[in-house]
Scaffold this motif. Structure first.
Motif, PDB file in Angstrom:
ATOM      1  N   GLY A   1     -32.991   5.028 -54.017  1.00 55.03           N
ATOM      2  CA  GLY A   1     -32.058   5.596 -53.061  1.00 55.03           C
ATOM      3  C   GLY A   1     -30.770   6.085 -53.693  1.00 55.03           C
ATOM      4  N   ARG A   2     -29.818   6.416 -52.835  1.00 52.55           N
ATOM      5  CA  ARG A   2     -28.546   6.981 -53.292  1.00 52.55           C
ATOM      6  C   ARG A   2     -27.618   5.920 -53.863  1.00 52.55           C
ATOM      7  NH1 ARG A   2     -27.353  12.332 -52.244  1.00 52.55           N
ATOM      8  NH2 ARG A   2     -29.288  13.433 -51.726  1.00 52.55           N
ATOM      9  N   SER A   3     -26.626   6.378 -54.605  1.00 56.81           N
ATOM     10  CA  SER A   3     -25.691   5.482 -55.276  1.00 56.81           C
ATOM     11  C   SER A   3     -24.884   4.667 -54.261  1.00 56.81           C
ATOM     12  CB  SER A   3     -24.741   6.294 -56.159  1.00 56.81           C
ATOM     13  OG  SER A   3     -23.853   5.448 -56.849  1.00 56.81           O
ATOM     14  N   ARG A   4     -24.815   3.357 -54.517  1.00 59.17           N
ATOM     15  CA  ARG A   4     -24.060   2.456 -53.648  1.00 59.17           C
ATOM     16  C   ARG A   4     -23.669   1.226 -54.474  1.00 59.17           C
ATOM     17  NH1 ARG A   4     -29.344   2.521 -53.214  1.00 59.17           N
ATOM     18  NH2 ARG A   4     -30.540   0.600 -52.884  1.00 59.17           N
ATOM     19  N   ASN A   5     -22.756   0.438 -53.955  1.00 53.42           N
ATOM     20  CA  ASN A   5     -22.229  -0.672 -54.759  1.00 53.42           C
ATOM     21  C   ASN A   5     -21.594  -1.730 -53.886  1.00 53.42           C
ATOM     22  OD1 ASN A   5     -20.235   1.858 -54.879  1.00 53.42           O
ATOM     23  ND2 ASN A   5     -18.980  -0.007 -54.774  1.00 53.42           N
ATOM     24  N   GLY A   6     -21.350  -2.894 -54.497  1.00 51.02           N
ATOM     25  CA  GLY A   6     -20.552  -3.922 -53.850  1.00 51.02           C
ATOM     26  C   GLY A   6     -19.077  -3.611 -54.025  1.00 51.02           C
ATOM     27  N   THR A   7     -18.228  -4.384 -53.384  1.00 47.91           N
ATOM     28  CA  THR A   7     -16.786  -4.189 -53.543  1.00 47.91           C
ATOM     29  C   THR A   7     -16.308  -4.848 -54.825  1.00 47.91           C
ATOM     30  OG1 THR A   7     -16.207  -6.224 -52.374  1.00 47.91           O
ATOM     31  CG2 THR A   7     -16.476  -4.219 -51.039  1.00 47.91           C
ATOM     32  N   VAL A   8     -15.186  -4.381 -55.325  1.00 53.93           N
ATOM     33  CA  VAL A   8     -14.590  -5.011 -56.504  1.00 53.93           C
ATOM     34  C   VAL A   8     -14.317  -6.485 -56.220  1.00 53.93           C
ATOM     35  CG1 VAL A   8     -12.507  -5.103 -57.928  1.00 53.93           C
ATOM     36  CG2 VAL A   8     -13.598  -2.893 -57.469  1.00 53.93           C
TER      37      VAL A   8
END
Length: 443
Positions: free
Chosen positions: A173-180
């Protein structure tokens, strides 16, 4: 509502193929099952649940996945078999047709697998649950330790790049991330468990921040302030996303190691265009120059693909010459693999397997030469080494800050300690430099 009594006193085995990100995610799956009451099966014990986390980066990877599934089904004939990962997302029907497979989970479902396990009864026909690529949006936090000292922290998932040879954006899927903030908390937990080194993993980690409005530079600055973590390594970062700010920060930091892994894929601009990469050789060379100016002893690993459709002999020779002239330490060489649905299949000129093999061997020989020269340059120096637990009867190994593998006499008291070592000549198989631990030297 999930009935956790189903999982009490059950046993599970886990098998992971592919990248460090997969290993990190398998660790999370193991934690989920453990919290539900499932324990890891002992060696030789028949398991109640088998979880296979798959890879699909090449045709060979697909084959290895099928072989692993068949092997686990034979070894654990009564087990409820779950298959997830990239191969499962891309080819769920193909996986479901393998005898013994009960459940196939796609990228969006694997972090919530308890919902899909039911009563763990095997049925004549299994079930598959996947989501279309455009709808894969969840980020499942993952952090694994494995057998070594290093922890692997997943900071990002997915990819927006759609290089012509690659299926990863379709699988993850598309780029995604957790929070800092959430990732800093995970790093703090690693420190509380006694972890000293964290490797930041993901699919395209330099693209960090797409879902939170933050940047990868924000992340590494925040992680640098976590007490107790003495070493961070950046697993792989695209050259166009490796900014001067990141390079300069790593050069100043006492915690981020002088160790980079940068995908090049080809040293020929024409091939880079065929691959739909987002940089040219001039930009790549400038990044290497900047790293070496700031950190002359930095270890730089480089990914290269040989035999891409359209890679003529002239293009390969041009690329080889470019790579030979780079001040890098090691090459990770991959042969191009045809992947269904990729744009590269529209390129007419295919490279024969024997030519791919020859080109691969040429680059591997070049890699050995560069790595040996890098190691030799450090012989005689005194350097801090983080020691890893040794297998019974085997020498102990560890890594310097700039990722030189060091071999010393085994001493269990040194496990997970950073000690000062004098580097000497190569060991017998030339996989490490021998080291002599200096007295009263723990750092």
């Amino acid at each position: 509502m999930i009935d956790n009594t189903v999982f009490q006193d059950k046993t599970a085995v886990y098998y992971t193929l592919g990248c460090k990100l997969n290993f990190s995610e398998t660790s999370t799956i193991g934690n989920i099952l453990r919290e539900a009451g499932v324990r890891t099966a002992r060696k030789g014990e028949k398991a109640d649940i088998c979880v296979v986390n798959t890879c699909s980066v090449t045709e060979v990877a697909d084959k290895k996945c099928r072989q692993a599934i068949h092997r686990l089904v034979r070894q654990h004939p009564e087990a409820f078999v779950v298959v997830t990962g990239c191969y499962a997302q891309l080819n769920p029907g193909e996986v479901l047709n393998i005898d013994g497979v009960d459940l196939v989970l796609g990228a969006e479902q694997k972090g919530d697998l308890l919902r899909y396990l039911g009563d763990l009864r095997k049925h004549e026909e299994g079930e598959a649950f996947t989501t279309e690529t455009k709808d894969i949006c969840s980020f499942v936090p993952s952090c694994s330790r494995g057998d070594r000292t290093r922890f692997f922290l997943k900071v990002q998932d997915g990819c927006d790049y759609f290089c012509s040879y690659c299926t990863i954006p379709f699988a993850r899927g598309r780029s995604r991330n957790g929070t800092v903030a959430s990732l800093v908390k995970q790093a703090e937990r690693v420190a509380s468990e006694g972890g000293k080194e964290i490797v930041l993993t993901g699919v395209n980690i330099g693209d960090f921040g797409k879902t939170t409005g933050e940047t990868f530079f924000d992340l590494i600055k925040a992680l640098d302030g976590v007490d107790g973590i003495e070493r961070y390594r950046i697993s792989s970062i695209e050259p166009n996303l490796l900014t001067d700010d990141i390079i300069n920060f790593v050069a100043r930091s006492n915690r981020f190691m002088p160790h980079f892994h940068i995908p090049l894929q080809s040293g020929c601009d024409e091939v880079l265009k065929l691959m739909r990469r987002r940089y040219d050789t001039a930009l790549f060379a400038s990044k290497i120059t900047k790293i070496k100016a700031a950190m002359p002893d930095a270890f730089i690993g480089v990914d290269v693909i040989v035999g891409m459709r359209g890679e003529t002999e002239e293009y390969f020779e041009r690329g080889y010459g470019f790579i030979a002239g780079l001040d890098v330490t090691q090459l990770h060489v991959f042969s191009y693999s045809e992947r269904p649905g990729t744009q590269a299949l529209k390129i007419e000129q295919a490279v024969p397997p024997d030519v791919k093999h020859r080109r691969s061997q040429q680059l591997l020989a070049l890699s050995d030469k560069k790595t040996e020269a890098f190691y030799t340059r450090h012989a005689g120096r005194m350097m801090p080494v983080l020691m890893e637990k040794a297998k019974a009867g085997a020498p102990m190994h560890g890594f310097t800050e700039n990722y030189i593998r060091v071999e010393v006499e085994s001493d269990s008291s040194l496990d997970n300690r950073i000690v000062l070592v004098r580097l000497e000549d190569f060991n017998d198989d030339k996989t490490a430099l021998r080291g002599v631990i200096l007295k009263d030297n723990e750092i």
